[in-house]
Design an enzyme around this catalytic site. Structure first.
Site, PDB file in Angstrom:
ATOM      1  N   LEU A 133     -13.135 -10.271 -70.675  1.00 54.82           N
ATOM      2  CA  LEU A 133     -12.772  -8.945 -70.162  1.00 54.82           C
ATOM      3  C   LEU A 133     -14.105  -8.298 -69.612  1.00 54.82           C
ATOM      4  CD1 LEU A 133     -11.101  -6.137 -70.073  1.00 54.82           C
ATOM      5  CD2 LEU A 133     -11.372  -5.880 -72.461  1.00 54.82           C
ATOM      6  N   GLU A 135     -17.932  -7.325 -68.455  1.00 50.69           N
ATOM      7  CA  GLU A 135     -18.595  -7.860 -67.510  1.00 50.69           C
ATOM      8  C   GLU A 135     -20.153  -7.276 -67.565  1.00 50.69           C
ATOM      9  OE1 GLU A 135     -16.710  -6.693 -63.881  1.00 50.69           O
ATOM     10  OE2 GLU A 135     -14.848  -7.972 -64.243  1.00 50.69           O
ATOM     11  N   PRO A 136     -21.267  -7.656 -66.712  1.00 45.42           N
ATOM     12  CA  PRO A 136     -22.588  -7.155 -66.893  1.00 45.42           C
ATOM     13  C   PRO A 136     -22.550  -5.511 -66.722  1.00 45.42           C
ATOM     14  CG  PRO A 136     -22.489  -8.901 -65.365  1.00 45.42           C
ATOM     15  CD  PRO A 136     -21.075  -8.783 -65.681  1.00 45.42           C
ATOM     16  N   GLY A 139     -18.926  -2.842 -70.061  1.00 44.61           N
ATOM     17  CA  GLY A 139     -18.643  -3.100 -71.423  1.00 44.61           C
ATOM     18  C   GLY A 139     -17.825  -2.083 -72.314  1.00 44.61           C
ATOM     19  N   ARG A 275     -31.677 -16.108-111.698  1.00 44.06           N
ATOM     20  CA  ARG A 275     -33.341 -15.717-111.477  1.00 44.06           C
ATOM     21  C   ARG A 275     -33.690 -14.862-112.680  1.00 44.06           C
ATOM     22  NH1 ARG A 275     -38.158 -16.421-109.090  1.00 44.06           N
ATOM     23  NH2 ARG A 275     -39.268 -14.458-108.544  1.00 44.06           N
ATOM     24  N   GLN A 343     -31.800  -7.993-100.291  1.00 44.06           N
ATOM     25  CA  GLN A 343     -32.331  -7.114-101.026  1.00 44.06           C
ATOM     26  C   GLN A 343     -32.156  -7.914-102.640  1.00 44.06           C
ATOM     27  OE1 GLN A 343     -34.449  -4.621-100.392  1.00 44.06           O
ATOM     28  NE2 GLN A 343     -35.211  -4.203-102.278  1.00 44.06           N
ATOM     29  N   GLY A 347     -37.873 -11.721-102.064  1.00 40.10           N
ATOM     30  CA  GLY A 347     -38.584 -12.418-101.087  1.00 40.10           C
ATOM     31  C   GLY A 347     -37.794 -13.663-100.603  1.00 40.10           C
ATOM     32  N   GLU A 370     -15.624  -6.687 -79.414  1.00 36.20           N
ATOM     33  CA  GLU A 370     -14.217  -6.121 -79.491  1.00 36.20           C
ATOM     34  C   GLU A 370     -14.132  -4.756 -79.545  1.00 36.20           C
ATOM     35  OE1 GLU A 370     -11.257  -8.497 -80.899  1.00 36.20           O
ATOM     36  OE2 GLU A 370     -12.284 -10.170 -80.630  1.00 36.20           O
TER      37      GLU A 370
HETATM   38  C1  LIG Z   1     -21.798 -12.421 -79.204  1.00 30.12           C
HETATM   39  C2  LIG Z   1     -20.943 -11.684 -78.582  1.00 30.12           C
HETATM   40  C3  LIG Z   1     -19.710 -12.052 -78.162  1.00 30.12           C
HETATM   41  C4  LIG Z   1     -18.910 -11.346 -77.143  1.00 30.12           C
HETATM   42  N1  LIG Z   1     -17.675 -12.256 -76.956  1.00 30.12           N
HETATM   43  C5  LIG Z   1     -16.982 -11.547 -75.953  1.00 30.12           C
HETATM   44  C6  LIG Z   1     -15.753 -12.287 -75.462  1.00 30.12           C
HETATM   45  O1  LIG Z   1     -15.371 -13.236 -75.787  1.00 30.12           O
HETATM   46  N2  LIG Z   1     -15.019 -11.324 -74.323  1.00 30.12           N
HETATM   47  C7  LIG Z   1     -15.576 -10.252 -73.748  1.00 30.12           C
HETATM   48  O2  LIG Z   1     -14.736  -9.905 -72.843  1.00 30.12           O
HETATM   49  N3  LIG Z   1     -16.772  -9.749 -74.316  1.00 30.12           N
HETATM   50  C8  LIG Z   1     -17.323 -10.205 -75.382  1.00 30.12           C
HETATM   51  N4  LIG Z   1     -18.286  -9.664 -75.670  1.00 30.12           N
HETATM   52  C9  LIG Z   1     -18.748  -8.129 -74.950  1.00 30.12           C
HETATM   53  C10 LIG Z   1     -18.724  -6.976 -76.146  1.00 30.12           C
HETATM   54  O3  LIG Z   1     -17.314  -6.870 -76.285  1.00 30.12           O
HETATM   55  C11 LIG Z   1     -19.333  -5.915 -75.671  1.00 30.12           C
HETATM   56  O4  LIG Z   1     -20.990  -6.237 -75.872  1.00 30.12           O
HETATM   57  C12 LIG Z   1     -19.142  -4.483 -76.022  1.00 30.12           C
HETATM   58  O5  LIG Z   1     -17.860  -4.254 -75.695  1.00 30.12           O
HETATM   59  C13 LIG Z   1     -19.973  -3.321 -75.729  1.00 30.12           C
HETATM   60  O6  LIG Z   1     -20.482  -3.410 -74.326  1.00 30.12           O
HETATM   61  P1  LIG Z   1     -21.824  -3.479 -74.023  1.00 30.12           P
HETATM   62  O7  LIG Z   1     -22.575  -4.826 -74.569  1.00 30.12           O
HETATM   63  O8  LIG Z   1     -21.966  -3.547 -72.194  1.00 30.12           O
HETATM   64  O9  LIG Z   1     -22.384  -2.307 -74.419  1.00 30.12           O
HETATM   65  P2  LIG Z   1     -22.490  -0.726 -73.758  1.00 30.12           P
HETATM   66  O10 LIG Z   1     -20.814  -0.346 -73.302  1.00 30.12           O
HETATM   67  O11 LIG Z   1     -23.413  -0.529 -72.607  1.00 30.12           O
HETATM   68  O12 LIG Z   1     -22.781   0.111 -74.903  1.00 30.12           O
HETATM   69  C14 LIG Z   1     -24.241   0.475 -75.296  1.00 30.12           C
HETATM   70  C15 LIG Z   1     -24.199   1.450 -76.437  1.00 30.12           C
HETATM   71  O13 LIG Z   1     -23.657   2.570 -75.983  1.00 30.12           O
HETATM   72  C16 LIG Z   1     -22.498   3.060 -76.823  1.00 30.12           C
HETATM   73  N5  LIG Z   1     -21.655   3.705 -75.978  1.00 30.12           N
HETATM   74  C17 LIG Z   1     -21.075   3.128 -74.617  1.00 30.12           C
HETATM   75  N6  LIG Z   1     -20.273   4.249 -74.445  1.00 30.12           N
HETATM   76  C18 LIG Z   1     -19.967   5.042 -75.550  1.00 30.12           C
HETATM   77  C19 LIG Z   1     -19.357   6.688 -75.731  1.00 30.12           C
HETATM   78  N7  LIG Z   1     -18.349   6.683 -74.969  1.00 30.12           N
HETATM   79  N8  LIG Z   1     -19.680   7.087 -76.658  1.00 30.12           N
HETATM   80  C20 LIG Z   1     -20.495   6.636 -77.764  1.00 30.12           C
HETATM   81  N9  LIG Z   1     -21.233   5.519 -77.625  1.00 30.12           N
HETATM   82  C21 LIG Z   1     -20.969   4.805 -76.466  1.00 30.12           C
HETATM   83  C22 LIG Z   1     -21.995   1.594 -77.399  1.00 30.12           C
HETATM   84  O14 LIG Z   1     -21.385   1.954 -78.740  1.00 30.12           O
HETATM   85  C23 LIG Z   1     -23.457   0.881 -77.416  1.00 30.12           C
HETATM   86  O15 LIG Z   1     -24.243   1.362 -78.862  1.00 30.12           O
HETATM   87  C24 LIG Z   1     -19.282 -10.204 -76.653  1.00 30.12           C
HETATM   88  C25 LIG Z   1     -20.469  -9.543 -77.098  1.00 30.12           C
HETATM   89  C26 LIG Z   1     -21.383 -10.178 -78.014  1.00 30.12           C
HETATM   90  C27 LIG Z   1     -22.706  -9.501 -78.294  1.00 30.12           C
END
Ligand SMILES: Cc1cc2nc3c(=O)[nH]c(=O)nc-3n(C[C@H](O)[C@H](O)[C@H](O)COP(=O)(O)OP(=O)(O)OC[C@H]3O[C@@H](n4cnc5c(N)ncnc54)[C@H](O)[C@@H]3O)c2cc1C
Length: 390
Positions: A133, A135-136, A139, A275, A343, A347, A370
């Site tokens: 789901l 994309e760069p 999110g 410990r 904690q 150490g 998710e």
């Molecule tokens: C290890 C790992 C595995 C993953 N596996 C999958 C996978 O299998 N398939 C898949 O599709 N995706 C996957 N993801 C992606 C993951 O679901 C996204 O990273 C996540 O949805 C957040 O998107 P983003 O990283 O682009 O952050 P962003 O959406 O850019 O968010 C950045 C920050 O802004 C906050 N934010 C954004 N919008 C709002 C808002 N409206 N209100 C308040 N705060 C907000 C977020 O909470 C976050 O703190 C994975 C990610 C990781 C790290």
């Protein structure tokens, strides 16, 4: 890591069969998964053979109907299986949860022909799935995704980049959400793409803080052709399919979080009993006893919350709000409990000689995947205030 396996959790399970199932899972987890976790997480090795073993044991299709090779288990049982697996190693527990997520679309929205053709191999034939789901640039705002699928006769041509894909590059099939219509959630369609499709390549996996054994990679779709027979659901129904999968998937993340937290508490308790400082086991000191009591209480509360949501789902009731609450509470609890476990070990907790620092790094990702915990709060608030509000 302490040598002895931790005491089994006193679980509420509905049947004798489910009690036997949990005992089997626990045995596999303690014998095949836990002993190798620290070393393989350090080296970043993905344990593909463990997923083959789990498939052979019938553990990769647990919450799905038996007709196509599923285990016909209620969610309250399936989630406790995930918890046991995640307690032994998050890469495995979360991997099984992601695999289930990848099967959700076809199992729920596929035609009888599609289900007959693909589900047996997906649910119990050794295949491993991934869910695409993110994309760069899309999110939290997943409905803005830009990967395109364009119709060409009986085929679809998919072009674009998916990001952060768990099992990216090692999966046998990908459930992919792509844009087939206008902007927004209604222009998205779901597809089942084989892992060896021409034009599909995976980037070098991300270098992560934790869960290093679980490959997370960008996937590039360069004119990938899939037949229309691999479209899941109707055109434009993809976002509904994606969100339905995420509601269920969030419960999986909640269960994994409680598994990680339980593993941290088990380590912290064993250490605190052993410990000695000031002539006494540190577990004798009230300051630490209260910390351990708080950790255990958070775990029990989290387990009760995810099980309550699971039981709603099992009885066919709406559970979206409760799933968001369970994901939020359990993953925040895991972060707090694993931090406290470090904690308790002082150490030594800060070194890689004990697993609690790894568990703390692993807990962090569960607050992000998710739907971040900010997004869970948005979902919960929308249920409270009404869908027309922000
Ligand atoms: C290890 C790992 C595995 C993953 N596996 C999958 C996978 O299998 N398939 C898949 O599709 N995706 C996957 N993801 C992606 C993951 O679901 C996204 O990273 C996540 O949805 C957040 O998107 P983003 O990283 O682009 O952050 P962003 O959406 O850019 O968010 C950045 C920050 O802004 C906050 N934010 C954004 N919008 C709002 C808002 N409206 N209100 C308040 N705060 C907000 C977020 O909470 C976050 O703190 C994975 C990610 C990781 C790290």
């Amino acid at each position: 890591m302490t040598d002895r396996a931790p005491q089994p959790v006193d679980r509420q399970l509905p049947t004798e069969e489910s009690r036997d199932l949990l005992a089997l899972v626990r045995e596999i987890a303690q014998r095949e998964i836990r002993p190798r976790a620290a070393e393989e997480e350090d080296s970043g090795r993905f344990p593909r053979e463990v997923f083959t073993l789990l498939s052979e044991a019938g553990l990769l299709g647990l919450p799905y109907p038996g007709e196509h090779g599923g285990g016909e288990q209620p969610y309250e049982v399936y989630l406790q299986v995930l918890e046991e697996l995640a307690a032994a190693r998050l890469t495995v527990g979360l991997g099984v949860s992601v695999h289930s997520l990848a099967c959700h679309g076809l199992a729920g929205y596929g035609t009888k022909e599609q289900q007959g053709a693909h589900l047996p191999a997906m649910l119990g034939g050794g295949l491993l799935g991934a869910y695409c789901l993110s994309e760069p640039a899309a999110g939290s705002d997943a409905a803005s995704l830009a990967t395109k699928a364009v119709r060409d006769g009986d085929e679809w041509v998919i072009t674009g980049t998916k990001a952060w894909i768990t099992h990216g590059g090692v999966a046998d099939f990908y459930t992919v959400l792509a844009r087939t219509g206008a902007e927004g959630p209604k222009g998205i369609t779901a597809f089942l793409v084989p892992g060896d499709a021409e034009g599909l390549t995976a980037a070098v996996p991300e270098k992560k803080m934790g869960m290093k054994g679980s490959p997370t990679a960008q996937l590039h779709f360069d004119g990938v052709r899939v037949p229309d027979a691999r479209r899941i659901g109707e055109e434009g129904q993809g976002f509904t399919i994606a969100l339905a999968a995420l509601d269920a998937g969030r419960l999986g993340i909640a269960a994994c979080a409680i598994g990680v937290a339980q593993a941290a508490l088990d380590e912290a308790l064993a250490y605190a009993l052993d410990r000695k400082q000031f002539g006494h086991p540190i577990a004798d000191f009230q300051g630490l006893r209260f910390m351990l009591a708080d950790m255990a209480t958070k775990i029990e509360a989290g387990r009760a919350l995810y099980l309550a949501a699971a039981r709603l789902r099992d009885t066919g009731k709406p559970f979206s709000r409760q799933a968001a609450m369970a994901k939020l509470f359990c993953t925040d609890a895991a972060m707090a409990v694993t931090t406290d476990a470090v904690q308790v070990l002082g150490g030594y907790g800060y070194t890689a000689d004990f697993p609690v620092e790894r568990l703390m790094r692993e807990a962090k990702v569960l607050q992000i995947v998710e739907g971040t915990n900010q997004i869970q709060r948005m979902v919960i608030a929308r249920h409270l205030a009404g869908p027309e509000t922000r």
